[in-house]
Design a protein around this motif. Structure first.
Motif, PDB file in Angstrom:
ATOM      1  N   GLN A  36       8.458  -8.681   7.950  1.00 48.34           N
ATOM      2  CA  GLN A  36       7.753  -7.618   9.025  1.00 48.34           C
ATOM      3  C   GLN A  36       8.609  -6.388   9.077  1.00 48.34           C
ATOM      4  N   GLY A  37       7.861  -5.428   9.476  1.00 48.97           N
ATOM      5  CA  GLY A  37       8.491  -4.215   9.637  1.00 48.97           C
ATOM      6  C   GLY A  37       8.526  -3.498   8.556  1.00 48.97           C
ATOM      7  N   GLU A  38       9.473  -2.532   8.416  1.00 49.37           N
ATOM      8  CA  GLU A  38       9.783  -1.600   7.335  1.00 49.37           C
ATOM      9  C   GLU A  38      10.221  -2.202   6.115  1.00 49.37           C
ATOM     10  N   VAL A  39       9.836  -1.785   4.938  1.00 49.15           N
ATOM     11  CA  VAL A  39      10.517  -2.475   3.686  1.00 49.15           C
ATOM     12  C   VAL A  39      11.810  -1.539   3.362  1.00 49.15           C
ATOM     13  N   ASP A  40      12.864  -2.426   3.168  1.00 49.01           N
ATOM     14  CA  ASP A  40      14.293  -1.528   3.014  1.00 49.01           C
ATOM     15  C   ASP A  40      14.186  -0.394   2.000  1.00 49.01           C
ATOM     16  N   ASP A  41      14.829   0.790   2.698  1.00 43.32           N
ATOM     17  CA  ASP A  41      14.857   1.973   2.337  1.00 43.32           C
ATOM     18  C   ASP A  41      13.450   2.613   2.082  1.00 43.32           C
ATOM     19  N   CYS A  42      12.516   2.293   2.733  1.00 40.43           N
ATOM     20  CA  CYS A  42      11.065   2.859   2.689  1.00 40.43           C
ATOM     21  C   CYS A  42      10.480   3.079   3.942  1.00 40.43           C
ATOM     22  N   SER A  43       9.758   3.693   4.312  1.00 40.32           N
ATOM     23  CA  SER A  43       8.941   3.796   5.642  1.00 40.32           C
ATOM     24  C   SER A  43       7.812   2.868   5.640  1.00 40.32           C
ATOM     25  N   CYS A  44       7.166   2.364   4.583  1.00 44.83           N
ATOM     26  CA  CYS A  44       5.906   1.494   4.496  1.00 44.83           C
ATOM     27  C   CYS A  44       6.313   0.127   5.328  1.00 44.83           C
ATOM     28  N   LYS A  45       5.284  -0.410   5.915  1.00 52.96           N
ATOM     29  CA  LYS A  45       5.685  -1.712   6.437  1.00 52.96           C
ATOM     30  C   LYS A  45       5.155  -2.533   5.831  1.00 52.96           C
ATOM     31  N   VAL A  46       5.594  -3.913   5.880  1.00 53.16           N
ATOM     32  CA  VAL A  46       5.197  -5.219   5.113  1.00 53.16           C
ATOM     33  C   VAL A  46       3.974  -5.634   5.352  1.00 53.16           C
ATOM     34  N   GLU A  47       3.520  -5.443   6.568  1.00 55.29           N
ATOM     35  CA  GLU A  47       2.143  -6.027   7.105  1.00 55.29           C
ATOM     36  C   GLU A  47       0.989  -5.063   6.379  1.00 55.29           C
ATOM     37  N   ASN A  48       1.264  -3.651   6.298  1.00 51.60           N
ATOM     38  CA  ASN A  48       0.429  -2.888   5.644  1.00 51.60           C
ATOM     39  C   ASN A  48       0.130  -3.253   4.179  1.00 51.60           C
ATOM     40  N   LEU A  49       1.470  -3.665   3.336  1.00 48.48           N
ATOM     41  CA  LEU A  49       1.077  -3.786   1.964  1.00 48.48           C
ATOM     42  C   LEU A  49       0.443  -5.237   1.828  1.00 48.48           C
ATOM     43  N   ASP A  50       0.828  -6.281   2.700  1.00 53.01           N
ATOM     44  CA  ASP A  50      -0.091  -7.613   2.802  1.00 53.01           C
ATOM     45  C   ASP A  50      -1.539  -7.171   2.965  1.00 53.01           C
ATOM     46  N   SER A  51      -1.999  -6.329   3.879  1.00 55.04           N
ATOM     47  CA  SER A  51      -3.490  -6.099   4.203  1.00 55.04           C
ATOM     48  C   SER A  51      -3.865  -5.279   2.896  1.00 55.04           C
ATOM     49  N   LEU A  52      -3.159  -4.315   2.359  1.00 53.01           N
ATOM     50  CA  LEU A  52      -3.696  -3.659   0.847  1.00 53.01           C
ATOM     51  C   LEU A  52      -3.726  -4.484  -0.081  1.00 53.01           C
ATOM     52  N   ASN A  53      -2.923  -5.108  -0.299  1.00 52.50           N
ATOM     53  CA  ASN A  53      -2.726  -6.098  -1.499  1.00 52.50           C
ATOM     54  C   ASN A  53      -3.959  -7.313  -1.229  1.00 52.50           C
ATOM     55  N   ASN A  54      -3.700  -8.150  -0.497  1.00 55.18           N
ATOM     56  CA  ASN A  54      -4.563  -9.181  -0.234  1.00 55.18           C
ATOM     57  C   ASN A  54      -6.119  -8.948  -0.087  1.00 55.18           C
ATOM     58  N   ARG A  55      -6.470  -7.780   0.624  1.00 50.57           N
ATOM     59  CA  ARG A  55      -7.809  -7.647   0.941  1.00 50.57           C
ATOM     60  C   ARG A  55      -8.588  -6.701  -0.095  1.00 50.57           C
TER      61      ARG A  55
END
Length: 457
Positions: A36-55
């Motif tokens: 949850q929250g930001e990926v280390d050394d990046c501004s992108c959030k885990v939740e947003n990547l989950d949504s992008l990838n899985n959907r």
């Protein structure tokens, strides 16, 4: 009285068993505590990547990778290990790789010279005749080339490749290089375990990876706070490798080989929640498991950014296999996929790497490249052929991503590479195939995390 005590004892035992069962079911949720929250050394959030990838990404990419252009990969599984005597060949039948026969390979892939020219495999291209002026010019040339010159050309090519690539790529013209159908040889648990794979990963982490100084592979020492001693580039390298390792382990957990239940049944592949907990739960991993899962998202972001940067180049690719209808569908499918990932607003920014003093930055970049090239060579030491196949493909895919990120006139979120400057940037077919399949494996891993989240809830 005795009967009453016996009943009380039975009820207490049942209660304890239920508590233990419920407790074991609630514990695995700790595996996901850092997702949850930001990926280390990046501004992108885990939740947003989950949504992008899985959907969006995973369904499209899964379909695309079943197409002929992406399913056939040419690889040399006979190269000897350059670092130690390979005495650990896996004899298990599930380690075996079934290579393609000549008639199974799409016509357009046979004799691929890896040159980026329009309609390079078409009959028209092969029959193209020079005009009269060209005939006279060519007729005045001495076309003979000595064996020494041919060897020199080969060495020059290898030198040029080494300057720009982050991994060693198999020579496709050696007899040992064979086409493999990736769909018929899926990545899964084969039973390959013990000292041989441990030596592979130990060599990667201990000798070829930037890591915290006191961290020893296999020691299960907590990583809490230990990354602070590394610079951004070193942390990025470590997380890239860790994310790849995590992805591979997730595939093994999801496609685990269960033994036959009886003499009449066959072994079966399926998700193994116990293996997942063993590898990623905080308790058995001394707190490392959840961070390993989070590192997967970092690796995903890096390869995602590389695909976006190479989008102009890939949109001009023919994806030629000799089947016009198939090739047209693949070209359209790739464009649709690229539109999806280009619309994502929060990409990894490679311009943050290798900044500061130019001499120090260049030295660090050279170390970064050489370390990764060494990891690609270690893949030839894997004792299981199926594990070697997928290891080589995924490392080459990651190396291709790094090549893309640090190519072009500029570095950063606004930079791209295209097909109009092939003297400065070019991708072989094997690099394109490995890049898409490597990212497909990462995409599948993130989808698999969601599956285990449900299985362990």
């Amino acid at each position: 009285m005795t009967s009453l005590l016996l009943k009380c004892f039975v009820l207490l035992a049942i209660s304890l068993l239920l508590d233990a069962k419920n407790g074991s079911k609630s514990q695995p949720s700790a595996c996901f505590c850092k997702l949850q929250g930001e990926v280390d050394d990046c501004s992108c959030k885990v939740e947003n990547l989950d949504s992008l990838n899985n959907r969006k990404v995973y369904p499209v990419l899964k379909s695309l990778l079943q197409r002929d252009y992406f399913r056939y990969f040419k690889v040399n599984l006979m190269k000897p290990c350059p670092f130690w005597s390979d005495d650990s060949r896996c004899a298990l039948k599930d380690c075996h790789v079934q290579s393609c026969t000549e008639d199974q390979v799409p016509e357009g892939l046979k004799g691929n010279k890896n040159e980026r020219e329009p309609n390079k495999y078409s009959k028209e291209a092969q029959k193209e005749e020079p005009n009269c002026n060209e005939e006279r010019e060519l007729g005045a040339l001495d076309r003979t080339i000595s064996a020494e010159s041919m060897e020199a050309f080969k060495n020059w090519t290898q030198h040029d490749d080494k300057q720009e690539t982050f991994c060693e790529i198999d020579d496709e013209y050696t007899p040992d290089c064979q086409y493999v159908d990736l769909l018929l040889n899926p990545e899964r648990y084969t039973g390959y375990k013990g000292a041989s794979p441990h030596r592979i990963w130990k060599s990667i982490y201990e000798e070829n990876c930037f890591k915290p100084e006191k961290l020893v592979y296999g020691s299960k020492k907590s990583l809490a706070g230990s990354m602070e001693g590394l610079c951004l580039e070193q942390r990025a390298f470590y997380r890239l490798v860790s994310g790849l390792h995590t992805s591979i382990n997730l595939h093994l957990c999801n496609e685990y080989l269960f033994p036959a239940k009886n003499l009449l049944s066959a072994p079966e592949f399926g998700p193994n929640t116990e293996e997942f907990i063993r590898r990623f739960d905080p308790k058995p991993t001394k707190g490392q498991g959840p961070q390993r899962l989070k590192n997967l998202y970092f690796t995903y972001l890096v390869e995602l950014r590389a695909l976006v940067k190479a989008a102009p180049y890939l949109e001009e690719e023919d994806f030629f296999t000799g089947n016009p209808e198939e090739d047209k569908d693949v070209k359209e499918g790739v464009k649709d996929f690229l539109e999806i990932i280009k619309s994502f607003p929060d990409h990894f920014d490679e311009s943050k790497l290798f900044k500061g003093d130019p001499k120090v930055a260049e030295k660090l970049k050279t170390e970064f490249r050489e370390h990764f090239r060494n990891i690609s060579r270690i893949m030839d030491c894997v004792g299981c052929d199926k594990c070697k196949l997928w290891g080589k493909l995924q490392v080459q895919g990651m190396g291709t991503a790094l090549k893309i990120l640090f190519s072009g006139d500029r570095i950063g979120l606004e930079s791209t590479v295209n097909a109009h400057h092939k003297q400065r940037f070019q991708l072989r077919r094997s690099e394109i195939v490995s890049l898409f399949n490597a990212f497909g494996r990462l995409s599948s891993s993130i989808q698999t995390i969601e599956k285990f989240r449900k299985l362990t809830s």
